[in-house]
Design a protein around this motif. Sequence first.
Motif, mmCIF file in Angstrom:
data_model
loop_
_atom_site.group_PDB
_atom_site.id
_atom_site.type_symbol
_atom_site.label_atom_id
_atom_site.label_comp_id
_atom_site.label_asym_id
_atom_site.label_seq_id
_atom_site.Cartn_x
_atom_site.Cartn_y
_atom_site.Cartn_z
ATOM 1 N N ASP A 196 0.818 -1.208 0.000
ATOM 2 C CA ASP A 196 0.000 0.000 0.000
ATOM 3 C C ASP A 196 0.855 1.263 0.000
ATOM 4 O O ASP A 196 0.471 2.284 -0.555
ATOM 5 C CB ASP A 196 -0.925 0.030 1.217
ATOM 6 N N THR A 197 2.012 1.212 0.654
ATOM 7 C CA THR A 197 2.851 2.401 0.772
ATOM 8 C C THR A 197 3.919 2.492 -0.306
ATOM 9 O O THR A 197 4.513 3.546 -0.501
ATOM 10 C CB THR A 197 3.561 2.412 2.145
ATOM 11 N N ILE A 198 4.149 1.401 -1.044
ATOM 12 C CA ILE A 198 5.251 1.400 -2.010
ATOM 13 C C ILE A 198 4.989 2.337 -3.173
ATOM 14 O O ILE A 198 5.901 2.864 -3.796
ATOM 15 C CB ILE A 198 5.535 -0.033 -2.509
ATOM 16 N N LYS A 241 -1.449 -8.263 -11.146
ATOM 17 C CA LYS A 241 -0.355 -7.671 -10.376
ATOM 18 C C LYS A 241 0.484 -6.753 -11.264
ATOM 19 O O LYS A 241 0.694 -7.029 -12.440
ATOM 20 C CB LYS A 241 0.531 -8.752 -9.752
ATOM 21 N N LEU A 242 0.923 -5.647 -10.655
ATOM 22 C CA LEU A 242 1.792 -4.675 -11.301
ATOM 23 C C LEU A 242 3.211 -4.893 -10.789
ATOM 24 O O LEU A 242 3.440 -4.958 -9.586
ATOM 25 C CB LEU A 242 1.313 -3.258 -10.973
ATOM 26 N N TRP A 243 4.172 -4.995 -11.736
ATOM 27 C CA TRP A 243 5.553 -5.339 -11.380
ATOM 28 C C TRP A 243 6.540 -4.281 -11.859
ATOM 29 O O TRP A 243 6.320 -3.625 -12.876
ATOM 30 C CB TRP A 243 5.948 -6.675 -12.012
ATOM 31 N N ASP A 244 7.637 -4.165 -11.122
ATOM 32 C CA ASP A 244 8.795 -3.358 -11.503
ATOM 33 C C ASP A 244 9.919 -4.341 -11.820
ATOM 34 O O ASP A 244 10.304 -5.145 -10.965
ATOM 35 C CB ASP A 244 9.191 -2.428 -10.349
ATOM 36 N N SER A 296 5.531 -7.400 -6.018
ATOM 37 C CA SER A 296 4.575 -6.637 -6.820
ATOM 38 C C SER A 296 4.280 -5.283 -6.185
ATOM 39 O O SER A 296 4.325 -5.113 -4.960
ATOM 40 C CB SER A 296 3.276 -7.428 -6.994
ATOM 41 N N LEU A 297 3.964 -4.298 -7.041
ATOM 42 C CA LEU A 297 3.657 -2.942 -6.593
ATOM 43 C C LEU A 297 2.178 -2.753 -6.286
ATOM 44 O O LEU A 297 1.811 -1.958 -5.437
ATOM 45 C CB LEU A 297 4.072 -1.925 -7.659
#
Length: 509
Positions: free
Chosen positions: A15-17, A287-290, A335-336
């Motif tokens: 949540d904070t990333i 999921k959203l990834w960097d 995951s972001l």
Amino acid sequence: MAAVAADPTAQQCQDTILAKEHELVQRIKLQTGGTSLRKFTSLLEKRETTGNLLHNDKANITQRFIPRLFRAYVSKCSRRVYGGFFSPDGTLFCSSEQDDAVNIFQTDGCLNSWKRIKSISCRNVNWTVTDMNLSPNQSLLAFTSITSLVQLVGIAPDSSFYQCVSLSSTENERFGLWSVRFSPDGSQLLAGSAANTILLYDLARQVLLEKLSFHVDDVNAVSFLDDTGNVFVSGSDDSFCLLWDRRVEGKHGPVGVFAGHLDGITYICPHSEGCYFISNSKDQTIKLWDTRKIVATEDWEHLLSMRQPRRVWDYRWMEYPRPVLVGRVNDKDTSLRTFVGHQTLKTLIRCRFSPLATTGQRYVYCGSHDGAIYIYDIIQNVLLTRLPGHKAVVRDVDWHPYLPAIVSSSWDGTTALWSSHSWHTSVWRENDEDSLVSDTSEYSSEEDTTSTTHSSDEETSEYSSEEEASEEDDSEYSSEEEASDEEDDDESEEKDSDYSEDERWNKRL
């Protein structure tokens, strides 16, 4: 399906990333002139003063025009529609029906003059066309089926080009292909197979360059991430996404692992920046990834041992048996964001980022088993809107690159157009210039009313609250803005891990 937090500590971390200082948020703000919606009057005053609006100012206006209203059917047929997407310039729309039909529509970059310019009868199709991809110069369409062939066809109305490319390394090798992509320069093909492999083929030399074996289950999704064609990502039924870099010498495996999904990956969509991507999964999450936050491949065996035991369930005809987990599922999950609400059942459902030009890729959207389209907001980490209307699973959905319009492809046999406004929209149907499909005659009036009312109320409340907060966000963004001013069933559906005889395929399909 109930959604529960996977791990309170991990959830708080996720949540904070994506707080305000995170790079992805800054990129979206640069593309859209801030994450809040500024008043039209201030933007119009700026246009009068400067003579024009910058790209990010225009995007600040267009990002609020979310396609929420059903407008028309682009086409209707008696078979399931498996896929549909716009060309990068928005002038073409490619659609595939079950069995052997691929249709090319000319859109002319607008919403009210679509016309089918070509219908392709596909060869060597087993059950359905599983995936399609357009070449960078928009001259060729590559598509796959549950065979080892990639088929290339010319999309121009007068083109007779048709070529079948075999990705088998031996004459007797047989497997299905679930995903295919052209390299950024159009010289190579990247494919994911039911033989647990990733295949790279050189079109000019007509030779198989790579056969990468690392996944332990079907490879359902592949995608290039950068313009060089060296970096790509793969997603598999083993629940993992793998990052590959062909520039790393002496390394024949992936350079990293993305571990966070609890079930098979159905689709992967890259971000325009090249360092982010999203993945849809049978665990009912996106999921959203960097790509800079990966798990080392040295942990591969440990990651495989951490996988949850396979339940006795088949996503093609059973409900998901576990609670849907929100957030990070373990300490290896980097995951972001985790988006939940849609249903990934029956088929390999697609997910995508919203367009860069009009939204700064602020939103993530997808189809769903319940016949609806889901749109999520990356910044707010919420379900922005749900668009019901189809009578069967929506397998594919694509947002026009420059217009506030979405086209959905469904197993109910329809390809539907959605827009942000209730202007009159007429869509050419097939090649009959006297036949227009426009209206909601076969669309549930109750659903239409509910969707429209809900959208209107939601849009008003959403934008009023965001405008109230705009002062704070705009002041925060002012330095960036000044700087920019200065510069200017069933896919098989969808699969067993081992490919066998046609009789077994037919039985499971």
